[in-house]
Design a protein around this motif. Structure first.
Motif, short mmCIF file in Angstrom:
data_model
loop_
_atom_site.label_atom_id
_atom_site.label_comp_id
_atom_site.label_asym_id
_atom_site.label_seq_id
_atom_site.Cartn_x
_atom_site.Cartn_y
_atom_site.Cartn_z
N UNK A 181 6.95 3.22 -2.85
CA UNK A 181 5.62 2.94 -2.31
C UNK A 181 5.04 1.71 -2.99
N UNK A 182 4.34 0.91 -2.21
CA UNK A 182 3.77 -0.34 -2.72
C UNK A 182 2.25 -0.19 -2.76
N UNK A 183 1.68 -0.23 -3.94
CA UNK A 183 0.24 -0.01 -4.08
C UNK A 183 -0.58 -1.12 -3.44
N UNK A 184 0.05 -2.22 -3.07
CA UNK A 184 -0.66 -3.31 -2.41
C UNK A 184 -0.53 -3.26 -0.89
N UNK A 185 0.17 -2.25 -0.43
CA UNK A 185 0.30 -2.03 1.01
C UNK A 185 -0.81 -1.06 1.43
N UNK A 186 -1.71 -1.47 2.31
CA UNK A 186 -2.84 -0.59 2.67
C UNK A 186 -2.41 0.78 3.18
N UNK A 234 0.36 2.37 2.45
CA UNK A 234 0.90 3.12 1.32
C UNK A 234 -0.22 3.64 0.43
N UNK A 235 -1.24 2.82 0.24
CA UNK A 235 -2.38 3.26 -0.57
C UNK A 235 -3.09 4.44 0.10
N UNK A 236 -3.14 4.43 1.41
CA UNK A 236 -3.75 5.54 2.14
C UNK A 236 -2.95 6.82 1.91
N UNK A 237 -1.63 6.70 1.89
CA UNK A 237 -0.77 7.86 1.65
C UNK A 237 -1.05 8.42 0.25
N UNK A 238 -1.12 7.52 -0.75
CA UNK A 238 -1.37 7.97 -2.12
C UNK A 238 -2.72 8.65 -2.24
#
Length: 392
Positions: A302-307, A309-313
């Motif tokens: 997962x890439x924390x700079x991918x919107x 992916x951040x939504x998933x987290x």
């Protein structure tokens, strides 16, 4: 007079007498060099640093080692051992020194020492004794579950290295499953890992009943994260999800886990906030795993700079830390969690930190769950290459 007598001897005899005298003086000189002079430390020699022996406890679903055949495995096909691992005196954080050309030496390499086969009862009793020998604040247990393509020796060395580098003072427990130890055996490893989940669930439940045990922390790497989460999910369904109230930190390093599978596993846990993910978007091993899984997203990449992916987290409510491979030797970028000293120290810090009071109070059913602080802020600037960063 003495010189005249010496001159009277033949030349060969005089030469032999001179050699004998020289050897005697050299012996005296060596003796003095190793003996302290009164009032002076000039000639004292420092003791040679010795390897440090660390005892770890092992639960294994691998075929039995020689000498363990007479002990029947558990119903879940687990066998137990007490394993000595030696750490060389010149150990460098983030490395597991092993011989490349030279012979194995405990002075320079991680080595395996004595291994003792144990019954299930002896395993629990041995753990209890090891914990009681420690001070009250050093009685935690760190369970390490290795990943894909890992043999027994490598897994034992890695646990000893992480315990050493993180400053962990409790007792290490290795759960090892029969990985094929081959890069092309990915599907086979997934199957045998799955077959080991009952054994890991049973072992975790037993650890929760060990007298004197503090918190039980779990560190799982790669495919081992899938195995650990499956076992915790089963424990939660059986009503043993907190391991008798002793479950501590659950840390998943480069987890080879499908996002949707992970979501279903997390939903069964009582508190997602105890989970920490160590992710790396350029992990090449997980990129290959994604391809094998028909491009299904792996949690560990997962890439924390991918919107998205951040939504998933944010939906999962777990803590996320990004890792960088810059400066480390893992070309596949799948072992940064143990190679980068900053990451290992972070793992040690999470283990050492006592839970906050509010973390021990059950959440009311109608009480909304806060988004973890790591996920509240906007995407940060890129962190320094060698520093771990949470997804803040």
């Amino acid at each position: 007079m003495a010189l005249a007598r010496f001159a009277a001897f033949s030349a060969p005899l005089r030469a032999a007498m001179l050699i004998a005298a020289t050897v005697a003086l050299a012996g005296c000189s060596g003796s003095l060099a190793n003996s302290p002079m009164p009032g002076s430390g000039l000639f004292t020699s420092r003791p040679t640093p010795q390897p440090r022996a660390e005892a770890i406890y092992v639960a294994s679903t691998r075929p039995p080692f020689r000498g363990a055949e007479q002990l029947s495995p558990t119903r879940e096909n687990a066998r137990f051992y007490r394993q000595i691992v030696t750490v060389p005196p010149g150990h460098v954080a983030g490395t597991v020194a092993r011989p490349q050309i030279t012979f194995e030496s405990a002075q320079h390499h991680f080595t395996l020492g004595e291994r003792q086969a144990l019954s299930a009862d002896a395993f629990r009793n041995g753990l209890a004794a090891a914990l009681s020998a420690r001070s009250e604040d050093n009685r935690d247990i760190l369970v390490y579950v290795h990943g894909f393509n890992t043999d027994y020796d490598e897994a034992a060395f890695r646990l000893a290295q992480i315990s050493t580098d993180s400053g962990f003072k409790g007792v290490g427990v290795l759960f090892t499953w029969p990985s094929y130890g081959r890069v092309l055996a990915y599907s086979g490893d997934r199957e045998v890992a799955t077959a080991s989940r009952d054994a890991l669930e049973r072992m975790l439940a037993d650890l929760g009943e060990v007298p004197g045990a503090g918190r039980i922390h779990i560190l799982a790497h790669s495919m081992g994260a899938f195995l650990a989460m499956e076992s915790l999910r089963q424990s939660a369904i059986a009503g043993r999800g907190t391991l008798s109230g002793k479950l501590g930190e659950v840390m998943l390093a480069a987890p080879d886990l499908d996002v949707e599978v992970f979501r279903s596993q997390v939903a069964r846990l009582d508190r997602a906030s105890r989970l920490s993910l160590f992710v790396q978007s350029d992990d090449r091993a997980l990129a290959a795993a994604t391809t094998v899984a028909w491009d299904r997203q792996r949690v560990g990449s997962l890439n924390v700079r991918n919107p998205r992916h951040r939504e998933i987290m944010s939906e999962l409510g777990v803590r996320v830390f990004t890792m960088s491979t810059t400066g480390w030797t893992d070309l596949v970028r799948h072992g940064t969690f143990s190679e980068a000293p900053e990451i290992v120290r972070l793992i040690g810090g999470k283990i050492a930190t006592r839970p906050q009071l509010e973390d021990q109070v059950p959440r009311l059913p109608n009480q909304p769950q806060e988004t973890p602080p790591e996920l509240r802020a906007q995407v940060p600037e890129a962190p320094p290459a060698t520093q771990p960063s949470s997804a803040e």
